[in-house]
Design an enzyme around this catalytic site. Structure first.
Site, PDB file in Angstrom:
ATOM      1  N   ARG A 154      -0.390  14.968  54.786  1.00  0.00           N
ATOM      2  CA  ARG A 154      -0.727  13.582  55.116  1.00  0.00           C
ATOM      3  C   ARG A 154      -0.229  12.726  53.975  1.00  0.00           C
ATOM      4  O   ARG A 154      -0.521  13.026  52.802  1.00  0.00           O
ATOM      5  CB  ARG A 154      -2.252  13.422  55.261  1.00  0.00           C
ATOM      6  CG  ARG A 154      -2.655  12.092  55.849  1.00  0.00           C
ATOM      7  CD  ARG A 154      -4.139  11.860  55.783  1.00  0.00           C
ATOM      8  NE  ARG A 154      -4.526  11.358  54.464  1.00  0.00           N
ATOM      9  CZ  ARG A 154      -5.751  10.885  54.211  1.00  0.00           C
ATOM     10  NH1 ARG A 154      -6.677  10.896  55.157  1.00  0.00           N
ATOM     11  NH2 ARG A 154      -6.040  10.437  53.008  1.00  0.00           N
TER      12      ARG A 154
ATOM     13  N   TYR B 289      -7.115   2.602  50.783  1.00  0.00           N
ATOM     14  CA  TYR B 289      -7.745   3.851  51.213  1.00  0.00           C
ATOM     15  C   TYR B 289      -6.845   5.041  50.892  1.00  0.00           C
ATOM     16  O   TYR B 289      -5.641   4.999  51.080  1.00  0.00           O
ATOM     17  CB  TYR B 289      -7.995   3.830  52.738  1.00  0.00           C
ATOM     18  CG  TYR B 289      -8.189   5.229  53.224  1.00  0.00           C
ATOM     19  CD1 TYR B 289      -7.179   5.899  53.913  1.00  0.00           C
ATOM     20  CD2 TYR B 289      -9.321   5.934  52.857  1.00  0.00           C
ATOM     21  CE1 TYR B 289      -7.324   7.219  54.263  1.00  0.00           C
ATOM     22  CE2 TYR B 289      -9.474   7.260  53.200  1.00  0.00           C
ATOM     23  CZ  TYR B 289      -8.473   7.896  53.903  1.00  0.00           C
ATOM     24  OH  TYR B 289      -8.622   9.216  54.226  1.00  0.00           O
TER      25      TYR B 289
ATOM     26  N   ASP C 135      -2.885   8.270  57.973  1.00  0.00           N
ATOM     27  CA  ASP C 135      -4.197   7.772  58.361  1.00  0.00           C
ATOM     28  C   ASP C 135      -4.237   6.251  58.208  1.00  0.00           C
ATOM     29  O   ASP C 135      -4.157   5.738  57.091  1.00  0.00           O
ATOM     30  CB  ASP C 135      -5.258   8.418  57.452  1.00  0.00           C
ATOM     31  CG  ASP C 135      -6.679   8.177  57.965  1.00  0.00           C
ATOM     32  OD1 ASP C 135      -7.589   8.864  57.484  1.00  0.00           O
ATOM     33  OD2 ASP C 135      -6.858   7.306  58.845  1.00  0.00           O
TER      34      ASP C 135
ATOM     35  N   HIS D 221      -6.723   4.430  59.145  1.00  0.00           N
ATOM     36  CA  HIS D 221      -8.124   4.217  58.745  1.00  0.00           C
ATOM     37  C   HIS D 221      -8.740   2.981  59.401  1.00  0.00           C
ATOM     38  O   HIS D 221      -9.341   2.138  58.728  1.00  0.00           O
ATOM     39  CB  HIS D 221      -8.223   4.136  57.221  1.00  0.00           C
ATOM     40  CG  HIS D 221      -9.459   4.829  56.706  1.00  0.00           C
ATOM     41  ND1 HIS D 221     -10.611   4.163  56.359  1.00  0.00           N
ATOM     42  CD2 HIS D 221      -9.727   6.138  56.512  1.00  0.00           C
ATOM     43  CE1 HIS D 221     -11.526   5.029  55.944  1.00  0.00           C
ATOM     44  NE2 HIS D 221     -11.016   6.235  56.032  1.00  0.00           N
TER      45      HIS D 221
ATOM     46  N   GLU E 247      -3.272   8.494  62.618  1.00  0.00           N
ATOM     47  CA  GLU E 247      -4.719   8.693  62.766  1.00  0.00           C
ATOM     48  C   GLU E 247      -5.488   7.381  62.668  1.00  0.00           C
ATOM     49  O   GLU E 247      -5.167   6.519  61.844  1.00  0.00           O
ATOM     50  CB  GLU E 247      -5.175   9.634  61.652  1.00  0.00           C
ATOM     51  CG  GLU E 247      -6.651   9.804  61.519  1.00  0.00           C
ATOM     52  CD  GLU E 247      -7.019  10.626  60.306  1.00  0.00           C
ATOM     53  OE1 GLU E 247      -6.141  11.326  59.774  1.00  0.00           O
ATOM     54  OE2 GLU E 247      -8.169  10.536  59.865  1.00  0.00           O
TER      55      GLU E 247
ATOM     56  N   GLU F 234     -12.913  10.929  63.728  1.00  0.00           N
ATOM     57  CA  GLU F 234     -13.738  11.429  62.613  1.00  0.00           C
ATOM     58  C   GLU F 234     -15.048  10.657  62.483  1.00  0.00           C
ATOM     59  O   GLU F 234     -16.000  11.184  61.917  1.00  0.00           O
ATOM     60  CB  GLU F 234     -12.974  11.378  61.299  1.00  0.00           C
ATOM     61  CG  GLU F 234     -12.732   9.997  60.768  1.00  0.00           C
ATOM     62  CD  GLU F 234     -11.993  10.021  59.454  1.00  0.00           C
ATOM     63  OE1 GLU F 234     -10.908  10.613  59.404  1.00  0.00           O
ATOM     64  OE2 GLU F 234     -12.513   9.443  58.481  1.00  0.00           O
TER      65      GLU F 234
ATOM     66  N   ARG G 229     -10.728  14.500  66.461  1.00  0.00           N
ATOM     67  CA  ARG G 229     -11.029  14.913  65.082  1.00  0.00           C
ATOM     68  C   ARG G 229     -12.516  15.043  64.772  1.00  0.00           C
ATOM     69  O   ARG G 229     -12.864  15.317  63.631  1.00  0.00           O
ATOM     70  CB  ARG G 229     -10.409  13.889  64.120  1.00  0.00           C
ATOM     71  CG  ARG G 229      -8.933  14.017  64.077  1.00  0.00           C
ATOM     72  CD  ARG G 229      -8.183  13.208  63.076  1.00  0.00           C
ATOM     73  NE  ARG G 229      -8.746  12.896  61.802  1.00  0.00           N
ATOM     74  CZ  ARG G 229      -8.838  13.711  60.759  1.00  0.00           C
ATOM     75  NH1 ARG G 229      -8.481  14.969  60.895  1.00  0.00           N
ATOM     76  NH2 ARG G 229      -9.320  13.313  59.599  1.00  0.00           N
TER      77      ARG G 229
ATOM     78  N   GLU H 156      -7.707  19.697  58.672  1.00  0.00           N
ATOM     79  CA  GLU H 156      -7.548  18.925  57.433  1.00  0.00           C
ATOM     80  C   GLU H 156      -8.122  19.717  56.275  1.00  0.00           C
ATOM     81  O   GLU H 156      -9.162  20.373  56.419  1.00  0.00           O
ATOM     82  CB  GLU H 156      -8.280  17.587  57.548  1.00  0.00           C
ATOM     83  CG  GLU H 156      -8.193  16.723  56.289  1.00  0.00           C
ATOM     84  CD  GLU H 156      -8.789  15.341  56.474  1.00  0.00           C
ATOM     85  OE1 GLU H 156      -9.391  15.089  57.522  1.00  0.00           O
ATOM     86  OE2 GLU H 156      -8.635  14.506  55.574  1.00  0.00           O
TER      87      GLU H 156
ATOM     88  N   TRP I 175     -13.100  -0.904  56.895  1.00  0.00           N
ATOM     89  CA  TRP I 175     -12.627  -0.147  55.723  1.00  0.00           C
ATOM     90  C   TRP I 175     -11.943   1.120  56.170  1.00  0.00           C
ATOM     91  O   TRP I 175     -12.341   1.752  57.132  1.00  0.00           O
ATOM     92  CB  TRP I 175     -13.791   0.210  54.786  1.00  0.00           C
ATOM     93  CG  TRP I 175     -13.281   1.081  53.682  1.00  0.00           C
ATOM     94  CD1 TRP I 175     -12.475   0.706  52.633  1.00  0.00           C
ATOM     95  CD2 TRP I 175     -13.448   2.498  53.575  1.00  0.00           C
ATOM     96  NE1 TRP I 175     -12.165   1.790  51.880  1.00  0.00           N
ATOM     97  CE2 TRP I 175     -12.737   2.902  52.419  1.00  0.00           C
ATOM     98  CE3 TRP I 175     -14.114   3.464  54.331  1.00  0.00           C
ATOM     99  CZ2 TRP I 175     -12.692   4.247  52.004  1.00  0.00           C
ATOM    100  CZ3 TRP I 175     -14.074   4.775  53.928  1.00  0.00           C
ATOM    101  CH2 TRP I 175     -13.391   5.138  52.758  1.00  0.00           C
TER     102      TRP I 175
END
Ligand SMILES: O=C(O)C(=O)C[C@H](O)[C@H](O)CO
Ligand SMILES: [Mg+2]
Length: 403
Positions: free
Chosen positions: A147, A159, A211, A213, A237, A263, A284, A340, A403
């Site tokens: 990643r 992030y 990601d 995020h 992601e 996630e 995820r 991951e 975030w």
């Protein structure tokens, strides 16, 4: 096999973790991960006040009934706190059942579907060059998937990238939430250059993941998905916050870049629509937040009907208990995608002895009966909880953002 005791163990070896330990009259015990980054004490209290008293005396072998008892019986269903508590109970009960059967958990689930489990590492850097160095380092360690997250010019803190070079990245880095500033425009203009540089240097074999995020709108995510198509990512992601599952449809209609999400989900209902409409490619939700093995089996089975594969969340803020149980699940699940892997702090590993092994970019599952992870309670007692919060994000005009 009755449950005669239960302990909620909060410990902080390197970072905060919450672990549930269930002890049965036969002397067999099982453990489950209940860690919810930044909200650990909410889950610990939920377990201590509302779950553990109702578990004492229950038959540990009745995993499904206990799951339904804690889910339907709670009245107030779903949510990360409730589901992290249920997940920990579920993980511990599967651990007990596998130990009682004298077999590793993957056998109880249905046996091996693969010899080893492909993982992806985090390659981060304050700029593209330092990111490329990290990719080199991880390729040399044998990773087949990485990643890639780099700093963005004009954005001070982002992030996934540690504040200081060489430091371990931990997002929950202050007692109260730190405030970060975000610019979608600067980010969108920069990311394609990052992947062009990685493909230029490493060619097209290496699996690349990224990601986002939760920070884009659907059309911005569609723009990013299209912009990185020449670099054929393994996945993009968390492109958007996904309370509105239909956001994924719009992205899907614009790009062939595979999409991963989940996630922060904690129920099959958080992803049913996007799976059934094939708006995503990887789900995820981790065992610790998604209701444990019992619910993740249901989610994986639903996903398998729509060409969706698993891609378990595996940060350092899920404990080695979650990772250990996940590797058993990954070894069994037919529609496995990728796992991951953010290596835990050695201090963490010293409190959570385990039998899983990392080798050449993959995990090898252990043969110990159960999920193969335990907790050293004496060591755990040496690391008291220290409140830590995840950051908040604001746009440059001060708008509170994702975030
Ligand atoms: O590992 C990932 O993909 C993450 O997004 C990590 C999260 O920010 C982290 O688990 C939050 O506690
Ligand atoms: Mg993520």
């Amino acid at each position: 096999m009755k449950i005669i005791d239960a302990r909620v163990i909060v410990t902080s070896p390197g970072r905060n973790f919450v672990t549930l330990k269930l002890i049965t009259e036969s002397g067999i015990h099982g453990i489950g991960d209940a860690t919810l980054n930044g909200r650990e004490m909410a889950v610990a209290t939920y377990l201590e006040e509302h779950v553990v008293p109702a578990l004492i005396g229950r038959d540990a072998s009745r995993i499904e009934d206990t799951w339904q008892y804690l889910y339907r019986g709670a009245y107030w269903r779903r949510g990360p706190v409730t589901m992290s508590a249920i997940s920990a109970v579920d993980m511990a009960l599967w651990d007990i059942k596998a130990k009682a059967a004298g077999m590793p958990l993957y056998q109880l689930l249905g046996g091996k579907s693969r010899e080893r489990v492909m993982t992806y590492a985090h390659c981060t850097g304050k700029d593209i060059d330092s990111c490329l160095e990290e990719v080199t380092r991880h390729v040399e360690l044998g990773y087949k998937a990485v990643r890639v997250q780099a700093g963005v010019p004009g954005i001070r803190t982002i992030y996934g990238v540690a504040k200081r070079e060489g430091e371990r990245y931990e997002p929950a880095d202050s007692e109260l939430p730190a405030e970060h500033v975000w610019s979608t425009e600067k980010y969108l203009n920069h990311v394609p250059q990052l992947f062009a540089a990685v493909r230029e240097r490493f060619g097209h074999e290496l699996h690349l993941l990224h990601d986002v995020h939760h920070r884009l709108t659907p059309i911005e995510a569609a723009r990013l998905g299209k912009a990185v198509e020449p670099y054929h990512l393994f996945w993009l992601e968390d492109c958007v916050p996904a309370e509105n599952q239909e956001s994924l449809r719009l992205i899907r209609e614009h790009t062939t870049t595979p999409l991963a999400i989940g996630e922060v989900f904690n129920s099959i209902h958080d992803c049913r629509e996007m799976i059934q409409n094939q708006w995503i490619d990887y789900i995820r939700i981790p065992l610790t937040h998604g209701g444990g093995i019992t619910q993740l089996r249901r989610i994986a089975d639903l996903a398998s009907l729509y060409h969706v594969r698993t891609g378990f969340h595996g940060p350092t803020d899920l404990s080695p208990v979650c990772l250990g149980a996940a590797i058993h699940f990954d070894t069994w699940v037919p529609n496995f995608g990728i796992q991951e892997y953010m290596p835990h702090d050695p201090l963490t590993d010293s409190v959570f002895p385990h039998d899983y092994r990392f080798e050449d970019g993959h995990f090898l599952v252990g043969e110990t009966p159960g999920h193969g992870v335990d907790i050293d309670e004496e060591a755990a007692a040496r690391y008291p909880f220290k409140r830590a919060s995840l950051p908040v994000n604001r746009l440059e005009d001060g708008t509170l953002w994702h975030w």
